[in-house]
Motif scaffolding. Structure first.
Motif, PDB file in Angstrom:
ATOM      1  N   PHE A 294       0.805  -1.218   0.000  1.00 30.70           N
ATOM      2  CA  PHE A 294       0.000   0.000   0.000  1.00 30.70           C
ATOM      3  C   PHE A 294       0.841   1.273   0.000  1.00 30.70           C
ATOM      4  CE2 PHE A 294      -3.005  -3.153   1.265  1.00 30.70           C
ATOM      5  CZ  PHE A 294      -4.267  -2.663   0.987  1.00 30.70           C
ATOM      6  N   GLY A 295       2.152   1.136   0.151  1.00 34.59           N
ATOM      7  CA  GLY A 295       3.001   2.325   0.213  1.00 34.59           C
ATOM      8  C   GLY A 295       2.826   3.093   1.507  1.00 34.59           C
ATOM      9  N   ALA A 296       2.554   2.384   2.600  1.00 35.41           N
ATOM     10  CA  ALA A 296       2.348   3.034   3.897  1.00 35.41           C
ATOM     11  C   ALA A 296       3.535   3.933   4.236  1.00 35.41           C
ATOM     12  CB  ALA A 296       2.147   1.990   4.996  1.00 35.41           C
ATOM     13  N   THR A 297       3.224   5.077   4.824  1.00 31.64           N
ATOM     14  CA  THR A 297       4.243   6.044   5.222  1.00 31.64           C
ATOM     15  C   THR A 297       4.100   6.355   6.707  1.00 31.64           C
ATOM     16  OG1 THR A 297       2.814   7.929   4.696  1.00 31.64           O
ATOM     17  CG2 THR A 297       4.268   7.119   2.926  1.00 31.64           C
ATOM     18  N   ASP A 298       5.019   7.148   7.210  1.00 32.16           N
ATOM     19  CA  ASP A 298       4.985   7.597   8.605  1.00 32.16           C
ATOM     20  C   ASP A 298       4.786   6.428   9.568  1.00 32.16           C
ATOM     21  OD1 ASP A 298       5.241  10.211   7.621  1.00 32.16           O
ATOM     22  OD2 ASP A 298       3.077  10.500   7.558  1.00 32.16           O
ATOM     23  N   VAL A 299       5.515   5.348   9.311  1.00 27.87           N
ATOM     24  CA  VAL A 299       5.367   4.131  10.108  1.00 27.87           C
ATOM     25  C   VAL A 299       6.100   4.286  11.439  1.00 27.87           C
ATOM     26  CG1 VAL A 299       5.828   1.646  10.186  1.00 27.87           C
ATOM     27  CG2 VAL A 299       5.164   2.730   8.022  1.00 27.87           C
ATOM     28  N   PHE A 300       5.400   3.974  12.511  1.00 28.13           N
ATOM     29  CA  PHE A 300       5.964   4.002  13.852  1.00 28.13           C
ATOM     30  C   PHE A 300       5.574   2.705  14.552  1.00 28.13           C
ATOM     31  CE2 PHE A 300       5.242   4.561  18.391  1.00 28.13           C
ATOM     32  CZ  PHE A 300       6.479   5.016  18.812  1.00 28.13           C
ATOM     33  N   ARG A 301       6.524   2.093  15.263  1.00 28.02           N
ATOM     34  CA  ARG A 301       6.249   0.858  15.996  1.00 28.02           C
ATOM     35  C   ARG A 301       7.031   0.858  17.282  1.00 28.02           C
ATOM     36  NH1 ARG A 301       7.752  -4.352  17.163  1.00 28.02           N
ATOM     37  NH2 ARG A 301       9.860  -4.067  16.430  1.00 28.02           N
ATOM     38  N   GLU A 302       6.376   0.444  18.368  1.00 26.91           N
ATOM     39  CA  GLU A 302       7.091   0.326  19.623  1.00 26.91           C
ATOM     40  C   GLU A 302       6.788  -1.026  20.258  1.00 26.91           C
ATOM     41  OE1 GLU A 302       6.488   3.410  22.697  1.00 26.91           O
ATOM     42  OE2 GLU A 302       4.364   2.979  22.547  1.00 26.91           O
ATOM     43  N   SER A 303       7.832  -1.635  20.757  1.00 25.15           N
ATOM     44  CA  SER A 303       7.732  -2.929  21.434  1.00 25.15           C
ATOM     45  C   SER A 303       7.359  -2.701  22.897  1.00 25.15           C
ATOM     46  CB  SER A 303       9.071  -3.661  21.371  1.00 25.15           C
ATOM     47  OG  SER A 303       9.409  -3.937  20.039  1.00 25.15           O
TER      48      SER A 303
END
Length: 147
Positions: free
Chosen positions: A25-34
């Motif tokens: 999908f071309g996702a942008t502004d990806v943020f992930r926290e464990s």
């Protein structure tokens, strides 16, 4: 009053899902926290669990719209055809229609989605299409006149 309704999805492995949405999908502004060690203890995770592979909170944007997500910590999530997300644009906004069409085309050409309704002009004059992603989420593409 400033309010928003933001989709919040749950995955078995959000880390993998984020990669899928970036690729397809071309996702942008990806943020992930464990999860932190403290959060893991509070949730009674086993000591040998790999916290880096788990996602406590994440978000990304598709077509400029924010979507939040996390791992399902209460067991395997159930795939449901009840979840649909719709992009709606003004048919008279040619830039928005083109951007929506490009997103649809990108997802279909990835061969990582199932086309349910081909995006095309309908008898109403609107442009409409639907796909289902590998997580069972239906994505609706809808260009209508805002009269």
């Amino acid at each position: 009053m400033n309010q928003e309704l933001i989709p919040y999805l749950t995955f078995e492995n959000t880390k993998d899902a984020l990669e899928y949405y970036k690729l397809v999908f071309g996702a942008t502004d990806v943020f992930r926290e464990s999860p932190t060690a403290k959060q893991a203890a509070e949730m009674a995770f086993n000591d040998d669990v790999d916290l880096d592979s788990m996602t406590m909170s994440a978000h990304f944007k598709i077509f400029g719209k924010e979507i939040w997500c996390a791992d399902s910590f209460l067991g395997k999530p159930v795939v449901s055809s009840l979840i649909s997300l719709m992009f709606k644009v003004d048919l008279d906004d040619s830039d928005a229609v083109t951007e929506m069409e490009n997103l649809y085309k990108r997802t279909v050409e990835s061969e990582e989605v199932k086309v349910i309704v081909t995006l095309e002009k309908k008898s109403s004059g609107n442009r409409y299409g639907q796909i289902v992603d590998k997580y069972g989420i239906t994505w609706i593409f809808n260009a209508i006149r805002n009269d």
